[in-house]
Design a protein around this motif. Structure first.
Motif, PDB file in Angstrom:
ATOM      1  N   GLY A  27       0.812  -1.212   0.000  1.00 19.24           N
ATOM      2  CA  GLY A  27       0.000   0.000   0.000  1.00 19.24           C
ATOM      3  C   GLY A  27       0.843   1.258   0.000  1.00 19.24           C
ATOM      4  O   GLY A  27       2.075   1.213  -0.050  1.00 19.24           O
ATOM      5  N   ARG A  28       0.156   2.381   0.057  1.00 20.09           N
ATOM      6  CA  ARG A  28       0.835   3.677   0.090  1.00 20.09           C
ATOM      7  C   ARG A  28       1.536   3.856   1.430  1.00 20.09           C
ATOM      8  O   ARG A  28       1.029   3.458   2.485  1.00 20.09           O
ATOM      9  CB  ARG A  28      -0.178   4.805  -0.103  1.00 20.09           C
ATOM     10  N   LEU A  29       2.706   4.487   1.377  1.00 21.79           N
ATOM     11  CA  LEU A  29       3.440   4.779   2.604  1.00 21.79           C
ATOM     12  C   LEU A  29       2.736   5.876   3.399  1.00 21.79           C
ATOM     13  O   LEU A  29       2.169   6.813   2.819  1.00 21.79           O
ATOM     14  CB  LEU A  29       4.862   5.234   2.275  1.00 21.79           C
ATOM     15  N   GLU A  30       2.781   5.742   4.709  1.00 20.19           N
ATOM     16  CA  GLU A  30       2.203   6.772   5.568  1.00 20.19           C
ATOM     17  C   GLU A  30       2.956   8.089   5.350  1.00 20.19           C
ATOM     18  O   GLU A  30       4.181   8.131   5.325  1.00 20.19           O
ATOM     19  CB  GLU A  30       2.299   6.352   7.025  1.00 20.19           C
ATOM     20  N   GLY A  31       2.208   9.139   5.181  1.00 20.27           N
ATOM     21  CA  GLY A  31       2.832  10.448   4.984  1.00 20.27           C
ATOM     22  C   GLY A  31       3.214  10.758   3.556  1.00 20.27           C
ATOM     23  O   GLY A  31       3.793  11.814   3.277  1.00 20.27           O
ATOM     24  N   GLN A  32       2.897   9.859   2.632  1.00 23.10           N
ATOM     25  CA  GLN A  32       3.228  10.091   1.224  1.00 23.10           C
ATOM     26  C   GLN A  32       2.463  11.308   0.694  1.00 23.10           C
ATOM     27  O   GLN A  32       1.265  11.444   0.929  1.00 23.10           O
ATOM     28  CB  GLN A  32       2.873   8.842   0.420  1.00 23.10           C
ATOM     29  N   LYS A  33       3.147  12.177  -0.018  1.00 22.32           N
ATOM     30  CA  LYS A  33       2.545  13.466  -0.427  1.00 22.32           C
ATOM     31  C   LYS A  33       2.077  13.515  -1.872  1.00 22.32           C
ATOM     32  O   LYS A  33       1.163  14.268  -2.209  1.00 22.32           O
ATOM     33  CB  LYS A  33       3.548  14.603  -0.189  1.00 22.32           C
ATOM     34  N   ASP A  34       2.719  12.788  -2.770  1.00 26.76           N
ATOM     35  CA  ASP A  34       2.311  12.776  -4.187  1.00 26.76           C
ATOM     36  C   ASP A  34       2.261  14.180  -4.772  1.00 26.76           C
ATOM     37  O   ASP A  34       1.292  14.583  -5.432  1.00 26.76           O
ATOM     38  CB  ASP A  34       0.952  12.091  -4.338  1.00 26.76           C
ATOM     39  N   ASN A  35       3.335  14.937  -4.578  1.00 24.44           N
ATOM     40  CA  ASN A  35       3.361  16.336  -5.013  1.00 24.44           C
ATOM     41  C   ASN A  35       3.161  16.491  -6.513  1.00 24.44           C
ATOM     42  O   ASN A  35       2.430  17.398  -6.961  1.00 24.44           O
ATOM     43  CB  ASN A  35       4.693  16.975  -4.602  1.00 24.44           C
ATOM     44  N   GLU A  36       3.811  15.631  -7.292  1.00 24.72           N
ATOM     45  CA  GLU A  36       3.684  15.745  -8.750  1.00 24.72           C
ATOM     46  C   GLU A  36       2.248  15.507  -9.194  1.00 24.72           C
ATOM     47  O   GLU A  36       1.735  16.208 -10.082  1.00 24.72           O
ATOM     48  CB  GLU A  36       4.622  14.752  -9.448  1.00 24.72           C
ATOM     49  N   VAL A  37       1.596  14.525  -8.574  1.00 27.48           N
ATOM     50  CA  VAL A  37       0.213  14.219  -8.936  1.00 27.48           C
ATOM     51  C   VAL A  37      -0.689  15.415  -8.643  1.00 27.48           C
ATOM     52  O   VAL A  37      -1.474  15.851  -9.499  1.00 27.48           O
ATOM     53  CB  VAL A  37      -0.286  12.974  -8.178  1.00 27.48           C
ATOM     54  N   TYR A  38      -0.575  15.963  -7.432  1.00 28.05           N
ATOM     55  CA  TYR A  38      -1.459  17.068  -7.057  1.00 28.05           C
ATOM     56  C   TYR A  38      -1.154  18.338  -7.843  1.00 28.05           C
ATOM     57  O   TYR A  38      -2.063  19.116  -8.160  1.00 28.05           O
ATOM     58  CB  TYR A  38      -1.373  17.327  -5.554  1.00 28.05           C
ATOM     59  N   TYR A  39       0.111  18.565  -8.183  1.00 27.35           N
ATOM     60  CA  TYR A  39       0.442  19.736  -8.993  1.00 27.35           C
ATOM     61  C   TYR A  39      -0.245  19.646 -10.362  1.00 27.35           C
ATOM     62  O   TYR A  39      -0.853  20.624 -10.830  1.00 27.35           O
ATOM     63  CB  TYR A  39       1.956  19.856  -9.179  1.00 27.35           C
ATOM     64  N   ASN A  40      -0.178  18.483 -10.972  1.00 25.52           N
ATOM     65  CA  ASN A  40      -0.809  18.331 -12.286  1.00 25.52           C
ATOM     66  C   ASN A  40      -2.333  18.366 -12.188  1.00 25.52           C
ATOM     67  O   ASN A  40      -3.006  18.871 -13.092  1.00 25.52           O
ATOM     68  CB  ASN A  40      -0.324  17.042 -12.949  1.00 25.52           C
ATOM     69  N   LEU A  41      -2.883  17.859 -11.083  1.00 25.00           N
ATOM     70  CA  LEU A  41      -4.318  17.997 -10.881  1.00 25.00           C
ATOM     71  C   LEU A  41      -4.708  19.476 -10.783  1.00 25.00           C
ATOM     72  O   LEU A  41      -5.747  19.896 -11.314  1.00 25.00           O
ATOM     73  CB  LEU A  41      -4.751  17.259  -9.612  1.00 25.00           C
ATOM     74  N   GLY A  42      -3.869  20.264 -10.100  1.00 27.29           N
ATOM     75  CA  GLY A  42      -4.114  21.702 -10.010  1.00 27.29           C
ATOM     76  C   GLY A  42      -4.139  22.359 -11.369  1.00 27.29           C
ATOM     77  O   GLY A  42      -5.003  23.212 -11.653  1.00 27.29           O
ATOM     78  N   LEU A  43      -3.196  21.969 -12.241  1.00 32.17           N
ATOM     79  CA  LEU A  43      -3.169  22.525 -13.594  1.00 32.17           C
ATOM     80  C   LEU A  43      -4.444  22.185 -14.352  1.00 32.17           C
ATOM     81  O   LEU A  43      -4.995  23.017 -15.083  1.00 32.17           O
ATOM     82  CB  LEU A  43      -1.949  21.988 -14.354  1.00 32.17           C
ATOM     83  N   ILE A  44      -4.909  20.956 -14.174  1.00 27.62           N
ATOM     84  CA  ILE A  44      -6.132  20.535 -14.863  1.00 27.62           C
ATOM     85  C   ILE A  44      -7.335  21.328 -14.365  1.00 27.62           C
ATOM     86  O   ILE A  44      -8.154  21.816 -15.166  1.00 27.62           O
ATOM     87  CB  ILE A  44      -6.356  19.019 -14.665  1.00 27.62           C
ATOM     88  N   TYR A  45      -7.439  21.469 -13.041  1.00 28.78           N
ATOM     89  CA  TYR A  45      -8.569  22.235 -12.493  1.00 28.78           C
ATOM     90  C   TYR A  45      -8.553  23.680 -12.992  1.00 28.78           C
ATOM     91  O   TYR A  45      -9.617  24.278 -13.242  1.00 28.78           O
ATOM     92  CB  TYR A  45      -8.530  22.202 -10.964  1.00 28.78           C
ATOM     93  N   GLU A  46      -7.359  24.243 -13.146  1.00 26.71           N
ATOM     94  CA  GLU A  46      -7.260  25.595 -13.716  1.00 26.71           C
ATOM     95  C   GLU A  46      -7.857  25.630 -15.120  1.00 26.71           C
ATOM     96  O   GLU A  46      -8.619  26.542 -15.465  1.00 26.71           O
ATOM     97  CB  GLU A  46      -5.793  26.043 -13.772  1.00 26.71           C
ATOM     98  N   LYS A  47      -7.487  24.639 -15.907  1.00 25.54           N
ATOM     99  CA  LYS A  47      -7.910  24.629 -17.312  1.00 25.54           C
ATOM    100  C   LYS A  47      -9.417  24.456 -17.466  1.00 25.54           C
ATOM    101  O   LYS A  47     -10.001  24.939 -18.435  1.00 25.54           O
ATOM    102  CB  LYS A  47      -7.174  23.505 -18.064  1.00 25.54           C
ATOM    103  N   ILE A  48     -10.040  23.758 -16.529  1.00 26.03           N
ATOM    104  CA  ILE A  48     -11.481  23.517 -16.666  1.00 26.03           C
ATOM    105  C   ILE A  48     -12.302  24.481 -15.813  1.00 26.03           C
ATOM    106  O   ILE A  48     -13.501  24.278 -15.600  1.00 26.03           O
ATOM    107  CB  ILE A  48     -11.832  22.054 -16.326  1.00 26.03           C
ATOM    108  N   GLY A  49     -11.621  25.538 -15.302  1.00 26.60           N
ATOM    109  CA  GLY A  49     -12.329  26.603 -14.619  1.00 26.60           C
ATOM    110  C   GLY A  49     -12.804  26.284 -13.217  1.00 26.60           C
ATOM    111  O   GLY A  49     -13.786  26.881 -12.755  1.00 26.60           O
ATOM    112  N   ARG A  50     -12.124  25.389 -12.521  1.00 26.62           N
ATOM    113  CA  ARG A  50     -12.507  25.055 -11.151  1.00 26.62           C
ATOM    114  C   ARG A  50     -11.417  25.585 -10.219  1.00 26.62           C
ATOM    115  O   ARG A  50     -10.575  24.853  -9.704  1.00 26.62           O
ATOM    116  CB  ARG A  50     -12.712  23.541 -11.012  1.00 26.62           C
ATOM    117  N   GLY A  51     -11.436  26.914 -10.035  1.00 31.50           N
ATOM    118  CA  GLY A  51     -10.366  27.615  -9.341  1.00 31.50           C
ATOM    119  C   GLY A  51     -10.156  27.179  -7.907  1.00 31.50           C
ATOM    120  O   GLY A  51      -9.009  27.024  -7.455  1.00 31.50           O
ATOM    121  N   ASN A  52     -11.239  26.994  -7.135  1.00 33.44           N
ATOM    122  CA  ASN A  52     -11.091  26.589  -5.742  1.00 33.44           C
ATOM    123  C   ASN A  52     -10.414  25.228  -5.617  1.00 33.44           C
ATOM    124  O   ASN A  52      -9.542  25.023  -4.765  1.00 33.44           O
ATOM    125  CB  ASN A  52     -12.454  26.564  -5.048  1.00 33.44           C
ATOM    126  N   GLU A  53     -10.818  24.299  -6.460  1.00 37.88           N
ATOM    127  CA  GLU A  53     -10.210  22.961  -6.421  1.00 37.88           C
ATOM    128  C   GLU A  53      -8.760  23.010  -6.893  1.00 37.88           C
ATOM    129  O   GLU A  53      -7.912  22.247  -6.401  1.00 37.88           O
ATOM    130  CB  GLU A  53     -11.029  22.007  -7.279  1.00 37.88           C
TER     131      GLU A  53
END
Length: 372
Positions: free
Chosen positions: A237-263
């Motif tokens: 399983g996932r390690l405790e405390g794992q942050k997945d920074n790259e995943v969340y950064y790219n999710l942020g870029l996607i939310y920007e593109k689809i106009g979901r600023g808060n997310e």
């Protein structure tokens, strides 16, 4: 057993002793590995009575290698091969001695290739041969071609299947890597901690980036979200405390593109979390240094440029400070990211790691300048 016959022959000078030694040579060697000092006398007697005994030379070579008498073991294994060059394990053992103790890399490679050619179903020897080729800078394409020729052998071991998936990722065949990993049930093994999930996540992130380049935002979002959940077949399983920074950064870029600023903002905050100082390159459960790079990118998106600069500088400073370190494995070290019978050039590996950190830091700073 071979050892039983050799022992029975000791102390006898007649023809019966010689016949027992000849019989010992024909016994299956799989479970015969003499280790005691007394065994030296026994095997030396066997060689005295039967100098043509290839297996006796092999057994005694194993014993001396275990006792760190490498020059003696080398001569015994070389003699064993001269008497009988059809036994794969003695070729494999001599390859290890040549590579690790004498730096005879090309000869070691030739021996390993001969060892595997004698039994192409031996997955352990195939794995070690591939590890040697990787250390000798064979390209991903060369290694992959060899894997493709011996897939039946590859399927016998989880670690070989993992190497196959990693090669697919290396060559940009990320969908193939994802499906290959998804179809196999992996099991935990010493030295393999974190490796299967890493290739699984790596494949999904690259698949997401491919879709982002095509502006297929929802497909990319699906791949990234899938990377945050580890299916049971990965074996851990996932390690405790794992942050997945790259995943969340790219999710942020996607939310920007689809106009979901808060997310988008929430995703960038998640991408900014974690340790802000790089660790060494030794242990699997350390936060990957590249995640600090994505922390910096996330802080740029959040308008906190000072925090971004801090992380890019940390990468550069660590890389510059430790670039010429002499690296040793600690005595009590466990769960190292790479385990191999062939010695690793840890200093070279450390230099590559540090140069990568410096490059990431510079890349982050250049991106920040372009955003100002």
């Amino acid at each position: 057993k071979a050892s039983d016959n050799i022992i029975l022959a000791c102390g006898n000078k007649d023809e019966k002793a010689f016949k027992l030694l000849k019989k010992a040579e024909l016994c299956c060697p799989d479970c015969c590995f003499p280790t005691s000092i007394e065994d030296i006398l026994v095997l030396s007697y066997a060689l005295n009575r039967n100098p043509e005994g290839a297996k006796a030379h092999y057994y005694l070579g194993n014993l001396y290698y275990d006792k760190k008498q490498y020059s003696v073991s080398k001569k015994l294994w070389e003699k064993s091969i001269a008497l009988d060059d059809t036994y794969p394990t003695v070729l494999r053992n001599l390859a290890i001695e040549y590579y690790n103790k004498e730096g005879r890399k090309e000869e070691a490679l030739q021996l390993m290739e001969r060892a595997f050619s004698l039994d192409e179903g031996d997955a352990r020897v195939f794995l070690e041969l591939d590890q040697l080729r990787r250390k000798m800078d064979f390209s991903s394409e060369e290694r992959f071609s060899y894997f493709k020729k011996h897939l039946d052998t590859v399927y016998k071991r989880d670690d070989l299947c993992l190497e196959y998936a990693a090669l697919l990722n290396d060559m940009g065949q990320n969908k193939e890597a994802y499906y290959f990993i998804s179809k196999r049930k992996f099991h935990p093994w010493e030295g393999g901690e974190g490796k299967v999930p890493r290739e699984y996540v790596r494949a999904l992130i690259q698949m997401a980036k491919d879709e982002m380049r095509k502006e297929n935002w929802m497909e990319a979002k699906t791949f990234l979200e899938k990377s945050l959940e580890y299916p049971e077949n990965l074996g851990e399983g996932r390690l405790e405390g794992q942050k997945d920074n790259e995943v969340y950064y790219n999710l942020g870029l996607i939310y920007e593109k689809i106009g979901r600023g808060n997310e988008a903002e929430q995703a960038f905050w998640k991408a900014s979390l974690g340790e802000d100082q790089p660790q060494g390159m030794m242990y699997y459960n350390d936060q990957p240094a590249a995640e600090i790079y994505y922390q910096g990118l996330a802080y740029i998106k959040l308008g906190k440029k000072d925090e971004a600069i801090k992380r890019f500088q940390a990468l550069k400073e660590y890389g510059s400070k430790h670039l010429l370190d002499h690296v040793k494995i600690e005595y009590f070290a466990v769960s190292l990211p790479d385990l191999s019978v062939f010695d690793e050039d840890l200093d070279k590996k450390n230099r590559i790691y540090c140069e990568k950190l410096i490059a990431l830091g510079k890349k982050g700073e250049e991106y920040l300048k372009s955003e100002v």
